[in-house]
Every structure is written in structure tokens, then in C-alpha cells.
Motif scaffolding. Sequence first.
Motif, PDB file in Angstrom:
ATOM      1  N   GLN A 187      89.277  78.886 104.934  1.00 49.88           N
ATOM      2  CA  GLN A 187      90.414  78.070 104.519  1.00 49.88           C
ATOM      3  C   GLN A 187      90.175  76.630 104.931  1.00 49.88           C
ATOM      4  O   GLN A 187      89.862  76.348 106.084  1.00 49.88           O
ATOM      5  CB  GLN A 187      91.699  78.563 105.185  1.00 49.88           C
ATOM      6  N   LEU A 188      90.342  75.764 103.957  1.00 51.89           N
ATOM      7  CA  LEU A 188      90.132  74.353 104.218  1.00 51.89           C
ATOM      8  C   LEU A 188      91.066  73.846 105.324  1.00 51.89           C
ATOM      9  O   LEU A 188      90.686  73.068 106.177  1.00 51.89           O
ATOM     10  CB  LEU A 188      90.407  73.584 102.932  1.00 51.89           C
ATOM     11  N   GLU A 189      92.300  74.350 105.289  1.00 51.48           N
ATOM     12  CA  GLU A 189      93.294  73.863 106.257  1.00 51.48           C
ATOM     13  C   GLU A 189      92.876  74.225 107.680  1.00 51.48           C
ATOM     14  O   GLU A 189      93.140  73.485 108.615  1.00 51.48           O
ATOM     15  CB  GLU A 189      94.680  74.461 105.987  1.00 51.48           C
ATOM     16  N   TYR A 192      75.506  74.182  99.223  1.00 53.17           N
ATOM     17  CA  TYR A 192      76.072  73.855  97.935  1.00 53.17           C
ATOM     18  C   TYR A 192      76.168  75.130  97.152  1.00 53.17           C
ATOM     19  O   TYR A 192      75.169  75.767  96.862  1.00 53.17           O
ATOM     20  CB  TYR A 192      75.224  72.824  97.200  1.00 53.17           C
ATOM     21  N   ALA A 193      77.354  75.498  96.855  1.00 56.15           N
ATOM     22  CA  ALA A 193      77.518  76.725  96.095  1.00 56.15           C
ATOM     23  C   ALA A 193      76.826  76.518  94.775  1.00 56.15           C
ATOM     24  O   ALA A 193      76.711  75.407  94.280  1.00 56.15           O
ATOM     25  CB  ALA A 193      78.990  77.011  95.883  1.00 56.15           C
ATOM     26  N   ARG A 212      96.070  83.741  97.428  1.00 57.16           N
ATOM     27  CA  ARG A 212      95.568  82.918  98.516  1.00 57.16           C
ATOM     28  C   ARG A 212      95.211  83.792  99.723  1.00 57.16           C
ATOM     29  O   ARG A 212      94.154  83.668 100.318  1.00 57.16           O
ATOM     30  CB  ARG A 212      96.648  81.910  98.913  1.00 57.16           C
ATOM     31  N   LEU A 260      84.651  80.298  95.895  1.00 59.88           N
ATOM     32  CA  LEU A 260      84.954  78.909  95.546  1.00 59.88           C
ATOM     33  C   LEU A 260      85.756  78.865  94.252  1.00 59.88           C
ATOM     34  O   LEU A 260      86.785  78.195  94.159  1.00 59.88           O
ATOM     35  CB  LEU A 260      83.663  78.102  95.402  1.00 59.88           C
ATOM     36  N   ARG A 279      89.221  80.022  94.834  1.00 59.00           N
ATOM     37  CA  ARG A 279      90.011  79.043  95.590  1.00 59.00           C
ATOM     38  C   ARG A 279      90.435  77.884  94.707  1.00 59.00           C
ATOM     39  O   ARG A 279      91.545  77.381  94.828  1.00 59.00           O
ATOM     40  CB  ARG A 279      89.201  78.479  96.754  1.00 59.00           C
ATOM     41  N   GLN A 309      93.731  75.424  95.849  1.00 59.53           N
ATOM     42  CA  GLN A 309      93.646  75.203  97.288  1.00 59.53           C
ATOM     43  C   GLN A 309      92.974  73.886  97.663  1.00 59.53           C
ATOM     44  O   GLN A 309      92.713  73.636  98.828  1.00 59.53           O
ATOM     45  CB  GLN A 309      92.909  76.376  97.961  1.00 59.53           C
ATOM     46  N   PHE A 310      92.679  73.066  96.664  1.00 63.37           N
ATOM     47  CA  PHE A 310      92.024  71.795  96.970  1.00 63.37           C
ATOM     48  C   PHE A 310      92.944  70.643  96.601  1.00 63.37           C
ATOM     49  O   PHE A 310      93.393  70.561  95.465  1.00 63.37           O
ATOM     50  CB  PHE A 310      90.710  71.679  96.203  1.00 63.37           C
ATOM     51  N   PRO A 311      93.236  69.768  97.549  1.00 63.71           N
ATOM     52  CA  PRO A 311      94.109  68.642  97.218  1.00 63.71           C
ATOM     53  C   PRO A 311      93.413  67.677  96.268  1.00 63.71           C
ATOM     54  O   PRO A 311      92.216  67.411  96.407  1.00 63.71           O
ATOM     55  CB  PRO A 311      94.355  67.982  98.581  1.00 63.71           C
ATOM     56  N   PHE A 317      82.051  66.076  93.145  1.00 57.51           N
ATOM     57  CA  PHE A 317      80.664  65.997  93.589  1.00 57.51           C
ATOM     58  C   PHE A 317      79.919  67.268  93.162  1.00 57.51           C
ATOM     59  O   PHE A 317      78.842  67.207  92.571  1.00 57.51           O
ATOM     60  CB  PHE A 317      80.625  65.859  95.120  1.00 57.51           C
ATOM     61  N   GLN A 318      80.524  68.394  93.454  1.00 57.33           N
ATOM     62  CA  GLN A 318      79.911  69.684  93.106  1.00 57.33           C
ATOM     63  C   GLN A 318      79.691  69.792  91.595  1.00 57.33           C
ATOM     64  O   GLN A 318      78.653  70.269  91.129  1.00 57.33           O
ATOM     65  CB  GLN A 318      80.838  70.807  93.569  1.00 57.33           C
TER      66      GLN A 318
END
Lengths: 223, 441
Positions: free
Chosen positions: A82-84, A181-182, B220, B277, B280, B285-287, B335-336
Motif C-alpha cells: 500500500q502506497l499509504e 519496474y513492473a 482495495r 499494479l 491498484r 489507489q494512485f493520487p 513515467f511507467q
Amino acid sequence: MRVLIIEDERVMAAEMEAFLRKVYQCDLAYTARQGLEKIEENAYDFILLDLGLPDKDGLHLLQEAKKNCPDAACIILTARGQLEDRIRGLDLGADDYLAKPFSLLELQSRMQAISRRKYGLKDAVIPLADFQVDLQKRIVYFEAEEIELSRKEFDLLSYLLLHKNRPLTRMQLSEHIWGNYAGDDYDSNYIDVHIKNIRKKLSAFASVEWLQTIRNVGYKVKI
Amino acid sequence: MKLFTKLTLFITLSKLAIVLLFVSLLPFLVDRIAYQYNDYYLREQKKKVLDVIRRNGIQEYLQGEETYGSYTMLKEEYISLEPAGPTVQRDTIATSRRLVEGDTLTYRVLSHTFDYQQKRYILEVGKKTATISQYNKPLQRVALSVLIGLIILTVLADLIYTRLLLRPLSTIIKTKLINPRFPFRDPLPPVKTSTTDFRYLDDMLIGLMGKIKAAFEKEREFTANASHELMTPVGILQNKMENLLIDEELDEVQEKKIMGMMKTLNRLKKIVHSLLLISRIENDQFPKTDTFSLQALVEEVMEELEHRLQEKQLRFAMEVPADVMLSGFNHDLVFQLVYNLLNNAIRYNRPEGEIFVSWQPHQLMIRDTGTGIPPEELDTIFNRFKKVERTENEGYGLGLSIAATIAQYHDIRIAVSSEVGTGTTFTLIWPYALKAEQSDR
């Protein structure tokens, strides 16, 4: 240096200990409660903290640890991705963050980097055969002469040096350099290109026999 | 067109139509009523005359003369009584002209024949037509103004009431349909309304939004758990192998076997990473709050890929103005996205080929001189696990599908054009341009 590994997966904890015990003195805790007890009893230099503990949220434990062992460097380990978690962990004073699955080599390299940051420049300049590697300034010297390496070449060399006398696979090396890098993985072969460049640049000054190729596997710094 | 606009138009136009219809019918109607009333009046007059004759005898009028005729002062009405031939038989009301004292005047005339003491007489009662319709104009005017006043009043009442009635609907549309901040993190308050239809609609929407939110939370949680459950064993295996490799007693054959295992494990790791990924991103889940320079981003990507470029001896050129700023995106994801596309451009390029990155307003183009994609495969290249001919260095078919997911997440459109043997161009069309295009249409 004393390391506390707080990790509920016992096998994982055992592997981490097996790897780190050559350099560090390791204690193990499998729950947050055990972890807290250990933190109260001993002073640690490193706390490796898994966030997904069964009895308490790892981030909460981090706060406690910061109170009891303010000097300890905390590295958060998590597989929740989780990024958070990462942001909150770093906000709460963690020194670094590693997403599972991580390489033990990477873990050690991060720990060394933190040591250098926290405990001064003691081991910042490391001898490498006839060369000196300044990890702080990221420069390789032959006597007084600076040898120009690209960023990636330096990363590669210092990683090999850190894990000297161990065979490192191309994959381990490329993971360190290019991260995760995925997507697609065909980087391993490019390691060879960099190694070739390093050899070429350094051998202009002195022998580089210490940079050994392990056929079909990878490379090793033998000193 | 909005419901309120439609209703407004309908109400106004329908009332207008009523007014027009009434205006066109009014003169005719008034005229008709006036004449009908007049005819009734003439018949009453006739009855009175006949009554007088029956009671007092015809000499009351004739006074010994052959005929009788009497006009009112302004010649507006007249009565005449004349003997008629025995064959004349008449009982009509008609408009006709009469010559009165040198003037020709138009009258509405009732003619009636009757027999009195074996003699036939003809009675005429007439009224000047000008008199009949003298009140028509003012009547029409009054009727029209009353009507228009009433219409304006009802139109106003209708519009005000419609507006009040539809207010909850527009609130529902504004808060829940046009501008819903997906995935509805903050629950919206129910709209106040006594209209059951709107109540029902609003309740349904709130219910649906709640369900979507719950599903989102569930997903989530699932990605977090799946990530943990999948990554932990992979991590254990990886660490075990790493520890094995350190073992000094290992011979070369064993080392190689462990290496092979690590390689396979790594593949598993990457696949799981990629799938997580994607899920997500789809789970929001990505701002999307970063602002960055596109040129700097491409340069960063190329720094990562430099070694591959060199190995294949590819020429790389970029023409992206330094002032192109992107805002409202997630830097790492974009970027990805660019990384995956450029990575492919390198991988499928021919040795000593070219890669050209250029910018047109709102479009980033990445052109390579690679093998190209056959037309029949163009539709499926973004599918997950799409298998292409596997070479030794092949990936796992997720790079483009990740790119597509990221693009969709940011409303970026990806266009592909390709010619087998010549090369492929991927174009990223930024949402600003998409919006402009849509509004042009």
C-alpha cells in the motif's frame, strides 16, 4: 551492531537472521508484543519492522519503538504494497522502506547506507585492491586520481564491493540498479555491458582481476 | 435539452398557440353571436306584431291604408306590412338592401307571410347590419386582453411551480450524476423532496453509490491481502535461495540450478507485481495530483534505458518543448507508461535503428523503426498475457496492458499505427486534446 527483526513469518525471519548474523547481532520477535518487550530491554541500532503483524499494527509499533529506542534506525518491510503505508511509515520516522519480496543483499545495502548516514563517515572510503571507493562522494580513486564512472557503473561496483566475496547474480544486480519496474525483465544482460565498461575504465590504472566473472551466473568481487 | 427547458418551451408555446387560435376565431365568433342574437330579436319583434294584429286587428297598423311602414329615427330598424299575392309564401331571415329615402342601406330582414281575413300579407322586420355589429370591436378587445392577462398569469404560475418541482432533480443531477467524485468516498446527503419519483431516484442512486464504494473498498482490501499472501512466500523463497548461494561449498552445477530457480521465481514476482499494479490502478489507489515537465520525464525514462539504446546502437531523437507541463497526473504512473512504450520501441527495433519522440499540441508520439505489428494483431496488443512470438528475451505480455491501464486511468488515449517492416508509432493523446476534439464535433 545490534538488530531486532520483528517479523511474524518465522521462516522469513530465520532467513534474514541467517544472512545478517555474519555482520550483525540479531534478535528475533514474532509479534508486536515480543517486539515491544525486546525494545524495552535492549538498545538496538536497527529495527527491521514488518507491518503486517498479527497482534498490532506495525505503524503503531513504529511509534513505540521511536520512543524507546530513539537512536535505532527503522526499516519498514511490508508485502501489503500500500502506497499509504510507505508514506505514513516514512512520516512516522522510519529511515527506509522495503517492499516484500526484497533481496537480502538489498536489505544489507540499505542498512549500510543508513549506517553511513547516521554514524558518520567512518567506513565511507573503502579500499578495493589498488583502488579506493568513496561511497559518500561516489568516486573511485586510484591513488589521488579520480576515475570517472557513470552513475550506474558506480552503483554496480559499490554493490559488488559491499557484498564482496559473494557471487551476485545478474538478476540481483539488475534489480538493485533498475529497481522493480513492473513490466518486462530482460535487463540481466545489460549488466555485462556495464561490467565491461568498469573493467575497461579501471584497468587503465591497475589490475582488475578481483572483479571476477562467474560463468553463466554473475559476478563477484574477491578481495 | 434539459427537462426544465423542454417544459418551459412547451408551456409557453402551447399557451401561445391557444392565444393565436382564439385571436383568429374571435371576430367570427362574436359576429355569429351578434347575428344569432339579432335574429332572435327580430323573431320576438315579429311575434309582438302578430300578437297586436291578433288582439286588435290589422287596422291598428294599416289605419285604412294599403301598406304600413315605420322607421326608427336613425333608420336603424323598420317594420313594414304589405299585402302580398296569394302565391307568395315566405318565412326567412336574410341580409338584403333596402332603398330608404334615397339611401341604400343594408338590413338584416325578417320576412314573414301570414293570412288575415282571407288576405295574404307580408311582414318585414329589419335591423341595420351596422347596428348589429357595433359592439363587436370593443368586445373583442376586452376578451383578448382578459385572455392574454390570464395566459401570462398561468404561464408564470406554471414556470414557477415547475421550477420548484424540478429543483430536487437538478440537485440530484448536479451532485450525484455530473460531478460524482469516484469512488464516492464521502457519502452524499439525500436530497430533500416530497416527490416520490425523485425520492425513489435519489434513494436508488445513494444505494448504488454505496454499493460501488463497498465494492471498491473490498477490492482495495483484496489487493492488499492478495499482495501480502502472494509476496510473502515469494520473498521467503527468494531469501532462502540467496542464502543458499552464499554457501561456500556449492559447486558450479548446484549454483547454476539455484540460479535457474531464482530466474523463474523472479518471473513469478514480476507477473504478480504487474497484476497487482494493474488492479491498484483500477482501484484508484494512485493520487493524480502531480505537476511535471514532460520533457524532463522523457529524459528520466531515457536515462533508465540508455544502456539498452547503446547496446542496440539505436539513434534517439527527441523534440519535446521544455515548457510542456502536465498537471493532474500521477508522475510515477506516467513515467511507467512512457517507460513501457519506449522500452518496447527499443526492444522491437532493428539494430542501428531509430527512435523519435515528438510533441504536437496534446500528443506525444513515439516512433520506432522496428519490426512493426501486423494489422490483425493491432487490436489485441493491449490485452493481458497477449502472446507474441517468444524470443529469448521476451517479456510476459503485461507491459502494454499496464500502459493501457495507466492511460485509461488518466483519460489518455493511445493510438497505434504500424507498418510491418517499417516501424510503429504510438501516440499518447492527452485528455485536454480529447475534450477539445469532442467539443469540436
